[in-house]
Scaffold this motif. Structure first.
Motif, mmCIF file in Angstrom:
data_model
loop_
_atom_site.group_PDB
_atom_site.id
_atom_site.type_symbol
_atom_site.label_atom_id
_atom_site.label_comp_id
_atom_site.label_asym_id
_atom_site.label_seq_id
_atom_site.Cartn_x
_atom_site.Cartn_y
_atom_site.Cartn_z
ATOM 1 N N LEU A 7 14.041 48.653 -81.709
ATOM 2 C CA LEU A 7 14.008 49.847 -80.877
ATOM 3 C C LEU A 7 13.023 49.647 -79.730
ATOM 4 N N SER A 8 13.468 49.898 -78.510
ATOM 5 C CA SER A 8 12.594 49.781 -77.341
ATOM 6 C C SER A 8 11.843 51.099 -77.166
ATOM 7 N N THR A 9 10.629 51.141 -77.666
ATOM 8 C CA THR A 9 9.876 52.395 -77.692
ATOM 9 C C THR A 9 9.195 52.720 -76.370
ATOM 10 N N THR A 10 8.831 51.710 -75.596
ATOM 11 C CA THR A 10 8.069 51.958 -74.372
ATOM 12 C C THR A 10 8.799 52.875 -73.392
ATOM 13 N N VAL A 13 8.639 56.510 -74.724
ATOM 14 C CA VAL A 13 7.311 57.129 -74.617
ATOM 15 C C VAL A 13 6.956 57.381 -73.151
ATOM 16 N N ASP A 14 7.283 56.441 -72.280
ATOM 17 C CA ASP A 14 7.001 56.638 -70.850
ATOM 18 C C ASP A 14 7.728 57.865 -70.302
ATOM 19 N N GLU A 15 8.990 58.039 -70.688
ATOM 20 C CA GLU A 15 9.752 59.189 -70.204
ATOM 21 C C GLU A 15 9.231 60.487 -70.830
ATOM 22 N N THR A 16 8.804 60.409 -72.072
ATOM 23 C CA THR A 16 8.190 61.580 -72.718
ATOM 24 C C THR A 16 6.935 62.004 -71.971
ATOM 25 N N VAL A 17 6.121 61.043 -71.608
ATOM 26 C CA VAL A 17 4.899 61.326 -70.853
ATOM 27 C C VAL A 17 5.230 61.953 -69.504
ATOM 28 N N ARG A 18 6.243 61.422 -68.822
ATOM 29 C CA ARG A 18 6.622 61.967 -67.514
ATOM 30 C C ARG A 18 7.069 63.424 -67.624
ATOM 31 N N LEU A 19 7.937 63.697 -68.573
ATOM 32 C CA LEU A 19 8.443 65.058 -68.746
ATOM 33 C C LEU A 19 7.327 66.014 -69.158
ATOM 34 N N LEU A 20 6.448 65.542 -69.996
ATOM 35 C CA LEU A 20 5.313 66.340 -70.453
ATOM 36 C C LEU A 20 4.419 66.740 -69.281
ATOM 37 N N THR A 21 4.055 65.769 -68.456
ATOM 38 C CA THR A 21 3.128 66.054 -67.352
ATOM 39 C C THR A 21 3.781 66.866 -66.242
ATOM 40 N N ALA A 42 -0.231 51.692 -76.463
ATOM 41 C CA ALA A 42 -0.941 50.426 -76.244
ATOM 42 C C ALA A 42 -1.475 49.842 -77.551
ATOM 43 N N GLU A 43 -1.826 50.710 -78.485
ATOM 44 C CA GLU A 43 -2.334 50.257 -79.785
ATOM 45 C C GLU A 43 -1.237 49.700 -80.686
ATOM 46 N N GLY A 44 0.007 49.953 -80.322
ATOM 47 C CA GLY A 44 1.112 49.522 -81.167
ATOM 48 C C GLY A 44 1.507 50.524 -82.228
ATOM 49 N N ALA A 45 0.985 51.757 -82.116
ATOM 50 C CA ALA A 45 1.274 52.773 -83.131
ATOM 51 C C ALA A 45 2.745 53.148 -83.188
ATOM 52 N N TYR A 46 3.459 52.903 -82.084
ATOM 53 C CA TYR A 46 4.868 53.276 -82.030
ATOM 54 C C TYR A 46 5.796 52.071 -82.171
ATOM 55 N N LEU A 57 6.441 60.126 -85.479
ATOM 56 C CA LEU A 57 5.118 59.700 -85.030
ATOM 57 C C LEU A 57 4.727 60.372 -83.713
ATOM 58 N N VAL A 58 5.656 60.379 -82.751
ATOM 59 C CA VAL A 58 5.347 60.963 -81.444
ATOM 60 C C VAL A 58 5.160 62.475 -81.564
ATOM 61 N N THR A 59 5.990 63.134 -82.356
ATOM 62 C CA THR A 59 5.858 64.581 -82.533
ATOM 63 C C THR A 59 4.509 64.934 -83.140
ATOM 64 N N ALA A 60 4.063 64.167 -84.122
ATOM 65 C CA ALA A 60 2.750 64.427 -84.725
ATOM 66 C C ALA A 60 1.646 64.339 -83.675
ATOM 67 N N ASP A 61 1.740 63.374 -82.772
ATOM 68 C CA ASP A 61 0.729 63.256 -81.723
ATOM 69 C C ASP A 61 0.860 64.368 -80.686
ATOM 70 N N LEU A 62 2.094 64.742 -80.331
ATOM 71 C CA LEU A 62 2.294 65.810 -79.353
ATOM 72 C C LEU A 62 1.725 67.140 -79.852
ATOM 73 N N GLN A 63 1.780 67.357 -81.150
ATOM 74 C CA GLN A 63 1.317 68.626 -81.715
ATOM 75 C C GLN A 63 -0.119 68.564 -82.214
ATOM 76 N N SER A 64 -0.797 67.440 -81.969
ATOM 77 C CA SER A 64 -2.133 67.250 -82.539
ATOM 78 C C SER A 64 -3.238 67.986 -81.787
ATOM 79 N N VAL A 65 -2.997 68.374 -80.531
ATOM 80 C CA VAL A 65 -4.061 68.997 -79.736
ATOM 81 C C VAL A 65 -4.059 70.510 -79.897
ATOM 82 N N ASN A 66 -2.916 71.148 -79.642
ATOM 83 C CA ASN A 66 -2.885 72.615 -79.718
ATOM 84 C C ASN A 66 -1.842 73.149 -80.691
#
Length: 301
Positions: A7-10, A13-21, A42-46, A57-66
């Protein structure tokens, strides 16, 4: 024997970051989350081979702040179309077609108390107006009504207003949506007229909730509760008050990003993160019996 393609995760995740911001209703939080996702990438978590695991994994991080439960990377078992919002729309259309349009149960209990279950969603009003209107017309003659939202996971704010219109006597301000940037504000009001008789604004009304009741279903319970129109019976709900939009970022993955925040005209706030707290707390499985007993007691006063 062929080796599964990694699976090409980068790009995901890059598109998720763009849409988020670009779209998240809270820009400062978006920047904080974007930094977290880039760091985790960058850490390889994904570095996983399974789209469902990446979504988790990404959802857990997206919901980790608020703790925004509408902010997520959602996995779809079957391939989803690329058009904005199409993945969610296709899934809910299937539910609509198999749930009598979102009103799967109308029941008459002892003492003439009616039960109307709205599930699994409050579907888009252009679909749901006819079946919901028919169900609400059917229960309008009852001396007391119980609306069951225990299995409802959300839906359309316009449909919330449509249902409320049958349960109130006059046009009423229900909610206000504040969109990102503060320039766009939209008020939601009940309708002055409905296509049939109303249950109205004076007869006993109860709303059943569970820990799974979410989003627009929470708004329906919260609006009626804040107006003093209904007693909420059951469990504290999940706590999602931000309307969202979805974007397909992979054939099996959709990013959902909240675009606005709700403000109730009575409380001045909403149910985000805290849920709708019942007036009569009890286990969801017991809530129908409790509401029925309350209704009978009111009717015999």
């Amino acid at each position: 024997m062929t080796t599964p393609t990694k699976l090409s995760t980068t790009p995901v995740v890059d598109e998720t970051v763009r849409l988020l911001t670009e779209h998240y209703v809270f820009p400062e939080t978006a920047e904080q989350l974007a930094g977290l996702l880039r760091e985790r990438l960058a850490e390889g978590a994904y570095d996983v081979d399974d789209a469902a695991e990446l979504a988790r994994l990404v959802t857990a991080d997206l919901q980790s702040v608020n703790g925004d439960r509408h902010l997520r990377l959602k996995h779809h078992a079957t391939p989803v179309p690329p058009k904005e919002g199409a993945a969610t729309l296709a899934a809910i259309r299937r539910d609509f077609d198999t749930s009598l349009g979102g009103a799967p149960r109308v029941q008459l209990l002892d003492g003439g108390v009616a039960v109307l279950e709205l599930a699994p969603m409050l579907f888009p009003l252009e679909w749901a107006a006819e079946p919901l209107g028919a169900a609400l017309t059917l229960v309008s003659r009852a001396p007391a009504l119980i609306i069951d939202l225990r299995s409802n996971r959300g839906g359309d704010p316009d449909t919330v207003a449509f249902v409320c219109s049958h349960l109130l006597d006059e046009r009423t301000h229900l909610n206000t949506m504040h969109w990102r940037g503060g320039d766009r504000v939209e008020q939601s009001w009940s309708q002055p007229h409905v296509p049939g008789p109303r249950f109205g604004g004076s007869k006993p009304l109860y709303v059943l909730t569970s820990a799974g009741t979410f989003s627009a279903a929470e708004e329906l319970a919260y609006d009626l509760q804040q107006l003093g129109r209904a007693e909420v019976v059951g469990e504290t709900t999940r706590g999602g008050a931000h309307p969202c939009q979805g974007w397909t970022v992979h054939p099996h993955l959709e990013v959902t990003v909240p675009l606005a925040r709700a403000v109730n005209p009575v409380s001045g706030t909403n149910w985000e993160g805290v849920g709708v707290r019942p007036d009569v707390p009890c286990a969801a499985a017991e809530s129908l019996d409790r509401a029925h007993a309350l209704a009978l007691a009111r009717l015999t006063d």
